[in-house]
Write a protein that holds these residues in place. Sequence first.
Motif, PDB file in Angstrom:
ATOM      1  N   ALA A  58     -23.728 -43.442 -15.628  1.00 26.31           N
ATOM      2  CA  ALA A  58     -25.013 -44.092 -15.890  1.00 26.31           C
ATOM      3  C   ALA A  58     -25.850 -44.177 -14.618  1.00 26.31           C
ATOM      4  O   ALA A  58     -27.071 -44.059 -14.661  1.00 26.31           O
ATOM      5  CB  ALA A  58     -24.788 -45.492 -16.466  1.00 26.31           C
ATOM      6  N   GLY A  59     -25.198 -44.365 -13.478  1.00 30.29           N
ATOM      7  CA  GLY A  59     -25.918 -44.444 -12.221  1.00 30.29           C
ATOM      8  C   GLY A  59     -26.629 -43.149 -11.876  1.00 30.29           C
ATOM      9  O   GLY A  59     -27.796 -43.155 -11.474  1.00 30.29           O
ATOM     10  N   TRP A  60     -25.950 -42.015 -12.057  1.00 33.28           N
ATOM     11  CA  TRP A  60     -26.582 -40.724 -11.789  1.00 33.28           C
ATOM     12  C   TRP A  60     -27.793 -40.528 -12.698  1.00 33.28           C
ATOM     13  O   TRP A  60     -28.851 -40.056 -12.255  1.00 33.28           O
ATOM     14  CB  TRP A  60     -25.585 -39.589 -12.008  1.00 33.28           C
ATOM     15  CG  TRP A  60     -24.555 -39.431 -10.935  1.00 33.28           C
ATOM     16  CD1 TRP A  60     -23.207 -39.647 -11.052  1.00 33.28           C
ATOM     17  CD2 TRP A  60     -24.763 -39.019  -9.583  1.00 33.28           C
ATOM     18  NE1 TRP A  60     -22.577 -39.403  -9.862  1.00 33.28           N
ATOM     19  CE2 TRP A  60     -23.508 -39.013  -8.943  1.00 33.28           C
ATOM     20  CE3 TRP A  60     -25.902 -38.661  -8.855  1.00 33.28           C
ATOM     21  CZ2 TRP A  60     -23.350 -38.659  -7.605  1.00 33.28           C
ATOM     22  CZ3 TRP A  60     -25.747 -38.298  -7.520  1.00 33.28           C
ATOM     23  CH2 TRP A  60     -24.487 -38.300  -6.916  1.00 33.28           C
ATOM     24  N   ALA A  61     -27.640 -40.877 -13.980  1.00 32.48           N
ATOM     25  CA  ALA A  61     -28.748 -40.726 -14.926  1.00 32.48           C
ATOM     26  C   ALA A  61     -29.921 -41.627 -14.542  1.00 32.48           C
ATOM     27  O   ALA A  61     -31.084 -41.234 -14.637  1.00 32.48           O
ATOM     28  CB  ALA A  61     -28.277 -41.030 -16.345  1.00 32.48           C
ATOM     29  N   ALA A  62     -29.609 -42.846 -14.097  1.00 27.32           N
ATOM     30  CA  ALA A  62     -30.660 -43.785 -13.720  1.00 27.32           C
ATOM     31  C   ALA A  62     -31.455 -43.270 -12.530  1.00 27.32           C
ATOM     32  O   ALA A  62     -32.690 -43.336 -12.510  1.00 27.32           O
ATOM     33  CB  ALA A  62     -30.055 -45.158 -13.407  1.00 27.32           C
ATOM     34  N   PHE A  63     -30.766 -42.732 -11.525  1.00 23.53           N
ATOM     35  CA  PHE A  63     -31.476 -42.225 -10.355  1.00 23.53           C
ATOM     36  C   PHE A  63     -32.275 -40.975 -10.683  1.00 23.53           C
ATOM     37  O   PHE A  63     -33.338 -40.743 -10.110  1.00 23.53           O
ATOM     38  CB  PHE A  63     -30.494 -41.962  -9.213  1.00 23.53           C
ATOM     39  CG  PHE A  63     -30.198 -43.199  -8.420  1.00 23.53           C
ATOM     40  CD1 PHE A  63     -31.131 -43.721  -7.553  1.00 23.53           C
ATOM     41  CD2 PHE A  63     -28.993 -43.859  -8.574  1.00 23.53           C
ATOM     42  CE1 PHE A  63     -30.873 -44.876  -6.833  1.00 23.53           C
ATOM     43  CE2 PHE A  63     -28.722 -45.011  -7.867  1.00 23.53           C
ATOM     44  CZ  PHE A  63     -29.663 -45.533  -6.989  1.00 23.53           C
ATOM     45  N   GLY A  64     -31.761 -40.167 -11.608  1.00 33.67           N
ATOM     46  CA  GLY A  64     -32.548 -39.017 -12.035  1.00 33.67           C
ATOM     47  C   GLY A  64     -33.849 -39.449 -12.679  1.00 33.67           C
ATOM     48  O   GLY A  64     -34.907 -38.853 -12.441  1.00 33.67           O
ATOM     49  N   ARG A  65     -33.791 -40.507 -13.468  1.00 34.67           N
ATOM     50  CA  ARG A  65     -34.999 -41.003 -14.123  1.00 34.67           C
ATOM     51  C   ARG A  65     -35.960 -41.613 -13.103  1.00 34.67           C
ATOM     52  O   ARG A  65     -37.178 -41.392 -13.157  1.00 34.67           O
ATOM     53  CB  ARG A  65     -34.626 -42.037 -15.179  1.00 34.67           C
ATOM     54  CG  ARG A  65     -35.833 -42.535 -15.988  1.00 34.67           C
ATOM     55  CD  ARG A  65     -35.384 -43.352 -17.178  1.00 34.67           C
ATOM     56  NE  ARG A  65     -36.520 -43.779 -17.983  1.00 34.67           N
ATOM     57  CZ  ARG A  65     -37.121 -43.031 -18.889  1.00 34.67           C
ATOM     58  NH1 ARG A  65     -36.692 -41.798 -19.091  1.00 34.67           N
ATOM     59  NH2 ARG A  65     -38.142 -43.486 -19.584  1.00 34.67           N
ATOM     60  N   LEU A  66     -35.442 -42.376 -12.161  1.00 35.24           N
ATOM     61  CA  LEU A  66     -36.290 -42.974 -11.131  1.00 35.24           C
ATOM     62  C   LEU A  66     -36.955 -41.894 -10.278  1.00 35.24           C
ATOM     63  O   LEU A  66     -38.111 -42.030  -9.879  1.00 35.24           O
ATOM     64  CB  LEU A  66     -35.456 -43.902 -10.246  1.00 35.24           C
ATOM     65  CG  LEU A  66     -35.041 -45.236 -10.873  1.00 35.24           C
ATOM     66  CD1 LEU A  66     -34.033 -45.937  -9.994  1.00 35.24           C
ATOM     67  CD2 LEU A  66     -36.253 -46.124 -11.117  1.00 35.24           C
ATOM     68  N   GLU A  67     -36.229 -40.817 -10.012  1.00 30.40           N
ATOM     69  CA  GLU A  67     -36.807 -39.736  -9.226  1.00 30.40           C
ATOM     70  C   GLU A  67     -37.965 -39.081  -9.968  1.00 30.40           C
ATOM     71  O   GLU A  67     -39.006 -38.779  -9.386  1.00 30.40           O
ATOM     72  CB  GLU A  67     -35.742 -38.698  -8.891  1.00 30.40           C
ATOM     73  CG  GLU A  67     -36.287 -37.543  -8.054  1.00 30.40           C
ATOM     74  CD  GLU A  67     -35.223 -36.534  -7.698  1.00 30.40           C
ATOM     75  OE1 GLU A  67     -34.094 -36.651  -8.222  1.00 30.40           O
ATOM     76  OE2 GLU A  67     -35.503 -35.632  -6.902  1.00 30.40           O
ATOM     77  N   ARG A  68     -37.772 -38.868 -11.266  1.00 34.80           N
ATOM     78  CA  ARG A  68     -38.844 -38.243 -12.048  1.00 34.80           C
ATOM     79  C   ARG A  68     -40.086 -39.140 -12.091  1.00 34.80           C
ATOM     80  O   ARG A  68     -41.199 -38.656 -12.216  1.00 34.80           O
ATOM     81  CB  ARG A  68     -38.356 -37.929 -13.464  1.00 34.80           C
ATOM     82  CG  ARG A  68     -37.335 -36.799 -13.516  1.00 34.80           C
ATOM     83  CD  ARG A  68     -37.069 -36.359 -14.931  1.00 34.80           C
ATOM     84  NE  ARG A  68     -36.451 -37.398 -15.741  1.00 34.80           N
ATOM     85  CZ  ARG A  68     -35.138 -37.597 -15.812  1.00 34.80           C
ATOM     86  NH1 ARG A  68     -34.301 -36.838 -15.104  1.00 34.80           N
ATOM     87  NH2 ARG A  68     -34.635 -38.549 -16.576  1.00 34.80           N
ATOM     88  N   GLN A  69     -39.864 -40.450 -12.001  1.00 31.63           N
ATOM     89  CA  GLN A  69     -40.976 -41.396 -12.007  1.00 31.63           C
ATOM     90  C   GLN A  69     -41.580 -41.580 -10.617  1.00 31.63           C
ATOM     91  O   GLN A  69     -42.569 -42.292 -10.453  1.00 31.63           O
ATOM     92  CB  GLN A  69     -40.509 -42.765 -12.529  1.00 31.63           C
ATOM     93  CG  GLN A  69     -40.058 -42.746 -13.976  1.00 31.63           C
ATOM     94  CD  GLN A  69     -39.465 -44.083 -14.399  1.00 31.63           C
ATOM     95  OE1 GLN A  69     -39.168 -44.944 -13.569  1.00 31.63           O
ATOM     96  NE2 GLN A  69     -39.276 -44.258 -15.691  1.00 31.63           N
ATOM     97  N   GLY A  70     -40.952 -40.939  -9.605  1.00 30.20           N
ATOM     98  CA  GLY A  70     -41.423 -41.122  -8.240  1.00 30.20           C
ATOM     99  C   GLY A  70     -41.116 -42.493  -7.701  1.00 30.20           C
ATOM    100  O   GLY A  70     -41.877 -43.056  -6.915  1.00 30.20           O
TER     101      GLY A  70
END
Length: 232
Positions: A58-70
Amino acid sequence: MVGPRSAGVPLPRPPLAPGDDEVRHWYENVLGWPTVPGAPLRLAAGVRFDVLDLPAEAGWAAFGRLERQGRCGRLGRGFPVALCGSRMRLLVAAGSAEELPGLLEWLEWGPPLDLDLTAIGAGGSMEAPRPAGPGAGGEAREGRPRGGGAGVPGGSQGAALWLRPPEPERGAGAPLPTLSAMGTRSAKGDCDSPPDLVRLVNTVATQIHRVRLRRARAGAAVEADGQPLAFS
């Protein structure tokens, strides 16, 4: 010219990894982070930081989403993040552990939902990731974690490692996700400061819930495949 090696001269050996005393000194005197007496080496929570503990998937997925949001999702920079087995640990501002239950309820992630998300605050501790040697880099690229950073004593990989290592030049003053960060923005943009605690917790909780639903569906599919066909 280098002559042949004498039979009585052993082959060169790599330098020994630093002992706990050296690593403890680095955490306490370079970063200014208190440690807990005894072995294995542990970092005291609730003084310089608190810890959010969640499944690594879940942590990897969360950071991927935050990265896409800048929103500072890249693991190569920002607030410290550690990996310990199948768990990811996010360092957040001290006092955040006390805020987590109310924050989850406010975000509608509280009971009866039982998220696999816990906070470690005052009186708690986390295993101290052993820093890697100089030149090892401080980023996790393409899902491959690496530890270390400039000025970090060399060491071997242990059970816990840094995905985002702490920065010695910033030490305890490094910005951490906090409730007070809501609505703030650095002059250099969103990625120059950490995401606020509300955004971080909501993103993490969403991904934890999605992982749980995905596993539940996979389990149900396996169970259904094992059922004999019924004929009337």
